[in-house]
Design a protein around this motif. Structure first.
Motif, PDB file in Angstrom:
ATOM      1  N   ALA A   1       6.684   4.720  -7.485  1.00 35.83           N
ATOM      2  CA  ALA A   1       7.825   4.500  -6.594  1.00 35.83           C
ATOM      3  C   ALA A   1       7.473   4.518  -5.112  1.00 35.83           C
ATOM      4  CB  ALA A   1       8.893   5.558  -6.866  1.00 35.83           C
ATOM      5  N   TYR A   2       6.237   4.829  -4.750  1.00 33.75           N
ATOM      6  CA  TYR A   2       5.948   5.070  -3.328  1.00 33.75           C
ATOM      7  C   TYR A   2       5.622   3.806  -2.549  1.00 33.75           C
ATOM      8  CZ  TYR A   2       0.908   4.650  -4.314  1.00 33.75           C
ATOM      9  OH  TYR A   2      -0.336   4.180  -4.678  1.00 33.75           O
ATOM     10  N   LYS A   3       5.607   2.675  -3.219  1.00 34.81           N
ATOM     11  CA  LYS A   3       5.342   1.412  -2.529  1.00 34.81           C
ATOM     12  C   LYS A   3       6.659   0.672  -2.287  1.00 34.81           C
ATOM     13  CE  LYS A   3       0.727   1.051  -4.635  1.00 34.81           C
ATOM     14  NZ  LYS A   3      -0.178   0.945  -3.478  1.00 34.81           N
ATOM     15  N   TRP A   4       6.952  -0.329  -3.081  1.00 30.34           N
ATOM     16  CA  TRP A   4       8.107  -1.189  -2.864  1.00 30.34           C
ATOM     17  C   TRP A   4       9.432  -0.487  -3.112  1.00 30.34           C
ATOM     18  CZ3 TRP A   4       7.142  -5.725  -0.556  1.00 30.34           C
ATOM     19  CH2 TRP A   4       5.830  -6.217  -0.606  1.00 30.34           C
ATOM     20  N   MET A   5       9.433   0.576  -3.900  1.00 27.86           N
ATOM     21  CA  MET A   5      10.676   1.313  -4.136  1.00 27.86           C
ATOM     22  C   MET A   5      10.934   2.357  -3.064  1.00 27.86           C
ATOM     23  SD  MET A   5      11.176   1.642  -8.242  1.00 27.86           S
ATOM     24  CE  MET A   5       9.460   1.863  -8.733  1.00 27.86           C
ATOM     25  N   LEU A   6      10.034   2.434  -2.072  1.00 24.65           N
ATOM     26  CA  LEU A   6      10.268   3.209  -0.854  1.00 24.65           C
ATOM     27  C   LEU A   6      10.494   4.689  -1.126  1.00 24.65           C
ATOM     28  CD1 LEU A   6      12.743   0.647   0.805  1.00 24.65           C
ATOM     29  CD2 LEU A   6      10.257   0.777   1.120  1.00 24.65           C
ATOM     30  N   GLY A   7       9.910   5.189  -2.213  1.00 27.67           N
ATOM     31  CA  GLY A   7      10.105   6.581  -2.596  1.00 27.67           C
ATOM     32  C   GLY A   7       8.950   7.464  -2.171  1.00 27.67           C
ATOM     33  N   PRO A   8       9.031   8.757  -2.484  1.00 33.78           N
ATOM     34  CA  PRO A   8       7.935   9.677  -2.172  1.00 33.78           C
ATOM     35  C   PRO A   8       6.745   9.440  -3.106  1.00 33.78           C
ATOM     36  CG  PRO A   8      10.009  10.842  -2.659  1.00 33.78           C
ATOM     37  CD  PRO A   8      10.177   9.435  -3.102  1.00 33.78           C
ATOM     38  N   TYR A   9       5.594   9.875  -2.642  1.00 30.86           N
ATOM     39  CA  TYR A   9       4.395   9.835  -3.476  1.00 30.86           C
ATOM     40  C   TYR A   9       4.592  10.775  -4.660  1.00 30.86           C
ATOM     41  CZ  TYR A   9      -0.639   9.060  -4.190  1.00 30.86           C
ATOM     42  OH  TYR A   9      -1.854   8.675  -4.681  1.00 30.86           O
ATOM     43  N   ALA A  10       3.901  10.479  -5.777  1.00 33.56           N
ATOM     44  CA  ALA A  10       3.975  11.288  -7.001  1.00 33.56           C
ATOM     45  C   ALA A  10       5.346  11.201  -7.666  1.00 33.56           C
ATOM     46  CB  ALA A  10       3.594  12.747  -6.752  1.00 33.56           C
TER      47      ALA A  10
ATOM     48  N   THR B   1       4.351  -1.793 -10.518  1.00 32.67           N
ATOM     49  CA  THR B   1       4.322  -1.068  -9.251  1.00 32.67           C
ATOM     50  C   THR B   1       4.445  -2.012  -8.061  1.00 32.67           C
ATOM     51  OG1 THR B   1       3.027   0.748 -10.184  1.00 32.67           O
ATOM     52  CG2 THR B   1       2.924   0.456  -7.798  1.00 32.67           C
ATOM     53  N   GLN B   2       3.874  -3.217  -8.162  1.00 29.87           N
ATOM     54  CA  GLN B   2       3.888  -4.144  -7.032  1.00 29.87           C
ATOM     55  C   GLN B   2       5.050  -5.138  -7.073  1.00 29.87           C
ATOM     56  OE1 GLN B   2       2.290  -3.692  -4.460  1.00 29.87           O
ATOM     57  NE2 GLN B   2       0.263  -2.859  -4.833  1.00 29.87           N
ATOM     58  N   SER B   3       6.030  -4.897  -7.912  1.00 34.13           N
ATOM     59  CA  SER B   3       7.138  -5.862  -7.968  1.00 34.13           C
ATOM     60  C   SER B   3       8.505  -5.257  -8.249  1.00 34.13           C
ATOM     61  CB  SER B   3       6.843  -6.933  -9.027  1.00 34.13           C
ATOM     62  OG  SER B   3       6.780  -6.362 -10.324  1.00 34.13           O
ATOM     63  N   LEU B   4       8.587  -4.131  -8.937  1.00 36.43           N
ATOM     64  CA  LEU B   4       9.897  -3.603  -9.305  1.00 36.43           C
ATOM     65  C   LEU B   4      10.676  -3.208  -8.051  1.00 36.43           C
ATOM     66  CD1 LEU B   4      11.425  -3.064 -11.983  1.00 36.43           C
ATOM     67  CD2 LEU B   4      10.892  -0.653 -11.657  1.00 36.43           C
TER      68      LEU B   4
ATOM     69  N   GLN C   1       0.837  -1.206   0.000  1.00 41.26           N
ATOM     70  CA  GLN C   1       0.000   0.000   0.000  1.00 41.26           C
ATOM     71  C   GLN C   1       0.867   1.250   0.000  1.00 41.26           C
ATOM     72  OE1 GLN C   1      -3.748   0.171   2.195  1.00 41.26           O
ATOM     73  NE2 GLN C   1      -2.959   1.956   3.284  1.00 41.26           N
ATOM     74  N   VAL C   2       1.760   1.371   0.974  1.00 43.89           N
ATOM     75  CA  VAL C   2       2.695   2.495   1.049  1.00 43.89           C
ATOM     76  C   VAL C   2       3.972   1.999   1.703  1.00 43.89           C
ATOM     77  CG1 VAL C   2       3.167   4.805   1.956  1.00 43.89           C
ATOM     78  CG2 VAL C   2       0.841   4.206   1.282  1.00 43.89           C
ATOM     79  N   GLY C   3       5.093   2.208   1.052  1.00 43.51           N
ATOM     80  CA  GLY C   3       6.373   1.857   1.652  1.00 43.51           C
ATOM     81  C   GLY C   3       6.919   3.023   2.456  1.00 43.51           C
TER      82      GLY C   3
END
Length: 389
Positions: free
Chosen positions: A218-227, A196-199, A33-35
């Protein structure tokens, strides 16, 4: 980026928790959902906002060009691509819309998608079907069937486009992208992927899969900011039409003294598909730190860690009646069936125990990342025992 080798536990799990601001009693299993931002990423974001107080402290080249190029280069590693193949986008929907704009369909063509696919990866294709006269073919999976086999059964002579991910976002069932790509290519069909759910947590290589476009928020598994997000465009599409006509995706835009020497040519590679204001001075510094972390650890190691945590969870919750029964479930993405008598929304009482997961329909979705530990698994199991009785 050089990382100090973390200590390994007896259960073959690695302790990366100190890289995150997670309270010791919080068990967070909701990366799907959100990293959470890594600490260094948050610090980079804070520093970027402080810099905006005094914007004269950095050169135009640093803020408008060097920063996005550094992000592009790090993101490209996760795709197995070259920096020139990557565009910076604000959302998966933006990347999918870019793909749709650059694919040619005709009446009677079929766009193949998964049943229950994430909405952004459905609405885009509905709009394209309406515009071109193509038809949507929605693939359903039988109980014991894999999503891969369901997709392969659906791809046929009318297939012009396959749009999916590496797994189903609701049940975590994996899709064999190499097999799907071969089937699509055999029909001359395009392949567009939302990863989005795997990279970043599952190995991926565009050279092996040969997709037309790939996008990942990037805001989920890549642990980045939203947008923030990234779009891969295959070289065969890099002369395509962008969604926006902005100044910075044009050739020679680095020369501010000649901006009104208007030019019709774009910057090289996939940069023509960059979003407007792609140099986002406040978000990209944090995004870069998150990418540095992922690439510093390595996707293979991240995948190993997530799989180890998922295995611990599956074994620990099975006696409580929670079962990982989805065929070929992705190793980082658990969708657990619930026992009779479980609360309609099990995620709510779990939150009262400071254990965080998601409910998707009649299933509990548990998505662990590198910050999760064996202690988190113990907290999850203890909370489930208390709730389920």
């Amino acid at each position: 980026m050089t990382l100090k080798p973390p200590e390994r536990s007896a259960k073959a799990m690695t302790d990366y928790r100190a890289l995150f601001d997670l309270p010791p009693d919080t068990a967070y299993f909701n990366a799907a959902q959100v990293g959470p931002l890594p600490i260094k990423a948050a610090e980079a974001g804070h520093a970027a906002y402080r810099d905006k107080l005094r914007p004269w402290g950095h050169t135009t080249t640093q803020t408008f060009f060097d920063l996005p190029e550094s992000v592009r280069a790090e993101a490209a590693k996760l795709f197995g691509a070259k920096p020139d193949d990557i565009a910076i986008v604000p959302a998966a929907s933006y990347g999918l819309a870019t793909a749709a704009r650059n694919l040619s369909l005709k009446p009677g063509d079929e766009i193949v998608i998964l049943d229950g696919q994430f909405p952004s990866n459905v609405y885009t294709w509905r709009a394209l079907a309406k515009e071109t006269g193509a038809q949507i073919r929605t693939v359903k999976r039988e109980t014991e069937q894999t999503w891969t086999n369901a997709l392969l059964d659906a791809i046929g002579v009318r297939t012009a486009l396959v749009a999916c991910g590496a797994l189903h976002w609701i049940d975590g069932g994996r899709v064999d992208l190499e097999a799907v790509s071969k089937a699509a290519r055999a029909q001359g069909a395009a392949l567009v992927l939302d990863l989005t759910q795997s990279l970043g947590v599952m190995p991926f290589d565009v050279k092996t899969i040969d997709p037309d476009f790939v996008v990942a928020a990037a805001y989920k598994w890549m642990l980045g900011p939203y947008a923030t997000g990234y779009l891969y465009a295959a070289p065969r599409h890099q002369d395509g039409v962008p969604l926006e006509e902005n100044w910075i995706n044009r050739s020679d835009s680095q020369d501010f003294s000649r901006l009104i020497d208007y030019r019709d040519t774009y910057d090289v590679g996939a940069r023509r598909f960059d979003m407007g204001e792609r140099s986002n001075h406040q978000l990209l510094p944090a995004a870069l730190e998150s990418l540095n972390l992922l690439n510093g650890i390595g996707v293979d190691e991240i995948a190993r860690q997530c799989a180890a945590t998922s295995t611990l969870i599956k074994e620990a919750v099975a006696p409580l009646g929670l079962c990982a029964d989805i065929p070929e479930q992705a190793p980082h993405y658990l969708s657990l069936s619930l026992p009779d008598g479980a609360p309609a929304d099990l995620a709510a009482p779990l939150r009262e125990h400071d254990v965080h997961a998601s409910q998707r329909g009649p299933r509990l979705r548990i998505s662990a990342h590198i910050y999760n530990t064996a202690d988190d698994v113990d907290r999850l199991v203890t909370a489930l025992k208390a709730i389920l009785g």
